[in-house]
Motif scaffolding. Structure first.
Motif, mmCIF file in Angstrom:
data_model
loop_
_atom_site.group_PDB
_atom_site.id
_atom_site.type_symbol
_atom_site.label_atom_id
_atom_site.label_comp_id
_atom_site.label_asym_id
_atom_site.label_seq_id
_atom_site.Cartn_x
_atom_site.Cartn_y
_atom_site.Cartn_z
ATOM 1 N N THR A 1 46.511 34.430 52.543
ATOM 2 C CA THR A 1 46.647 35.203 51.308
ATOM 3 C C THR A 1 47.834 36.152 51.427
ATOM 4 O O THR A 1 47.946 36.898 52.396
ATOM 5 N N TRP B 1 51.712 29.867 44.285
ATOM 6 C CA TRP B 1 50.573 30.468 43.594
ATOM 7 C C TRP B 1 49.525 29.408 43.251
ATOM 8 O O TRP B 1 49.865 28.293 42.877
ATOM 9 N N LYS C 1 47.618 39.016 45.294
ATOM 10 C CA LYS C 1 46.586 38.620 44.336
ATOM 11 C C LYS C 1 46.807 39.299 42.995
ATOM 12 O O LYS C 1 47.230 40.453 42.945
ATOM 13 N N HIS D 1 42.247 32.316 52.107
ATOM 14 C CA HIS D 1 41.464 31.585 51.108
ATOM 15 C C HIS D 1 41.326 30.142 51.577
ATOM 16 O O HIS D 1 42.113 29.675 52.394
ATOM 17 N N ARG E 1 43.058 31.419 40.957
ATOM 18 C CA ARG E 1 42.009 32.042 41.769
ATOM 19 C C ARG E 1 40.677 31.300 41.645
ATOM 20 O O ARG E 1 39.902 31.245 42.598
ATOM 21 N N VAL F 1 46.500 33.720 42.940
ATOM 22 C CA VAL F 1 46.662 34.190 44.322
ATOM 23 C C VAL F 1 47.928 33.553 44.889
ATOM 24 O O VAL F 1 48.105 32.337 44.810
#
Length: 171
Positions: A143, A162, A146, A112, A165, A151
């Motif tokens: 990543t 974390w 999820k 990401h 998202r 994420v």
């Protein structure tokens, strides 16, 4: 999106040339087949994603080394594939910028990128969890896990936590 009956008339409407009514079941079946055909096109498939596999990779204006490099992308940078031409991929980044990258310089390792100006890296999936650090726009993250709204990622410095998202783009 509207669907037009392939027979050229409305369901239940009398056809001028035969005098017969089109049964509702046949009309429904026609609509389902047309919808399945439309939905099986490229727009229904999940977008193919790749990540940069080397420390630095040139994103070029065209498919070949004879095209100038527009940007240099770092390892892990996530991209969406929009077209293929031989060994080259036309890709799009989180800002919508497009260019070409040699396919062998990418991989399927999920990453990401932070699309928000800033994002909190937290100890758990929720705002009730403590902040570990603040991430900046453009930061690339590996990543790890999820959920629907969060994420779990790992930074290039090895920090794990974390991020919401909605603040990220990638896969």
């Amino acid at each position: 999106m509207s669907f037009i009956c392939g027979m050229g008339h409305a369901v239940g409407q009398r056809r001028a040339h035969s005098g017969a009514y089109m049964p509702l079941a046949r009309a429904a079946l026609t609509a389902l087949i047309m919808a399945a055909t439309l939905l099986s096109g490229p727009q229904a498939h999940a977008a193919e994603r790749v990540s940069i596999s080397r420390d630095q990779v040139n994103l070029r204006s065209g498919p070949g080394t004879n095209h100038p490099a527009e940007w240099v992308l770092s390892k892990g940078y996530p991209l969406q594939v929009v077209q293929r031409r031989g060994s080259w991929l036309k890709v799009r980044d989180f800002e919508g910028d497009q260019g070409w990258v040699y396919r062998s310089l990418t991989n399927k390792t999920p990453h990401h990128v932070v699309k928000a100006e800033r994002a909190n890296l937290r100890k758990g999936p929720g705002t009730q969890h403590a902040r570990i650090t603040t991430l900046n726009q453009g930061e690339v993250l590996r990543t790890r896990q999820k959920t629907a709204r969060w994420v779990k990622v790992e930074t290039t410095d090895g920090l794990s936590g974390w991020v919401a998202r909605s603040l990220l783009w990638g896969w």
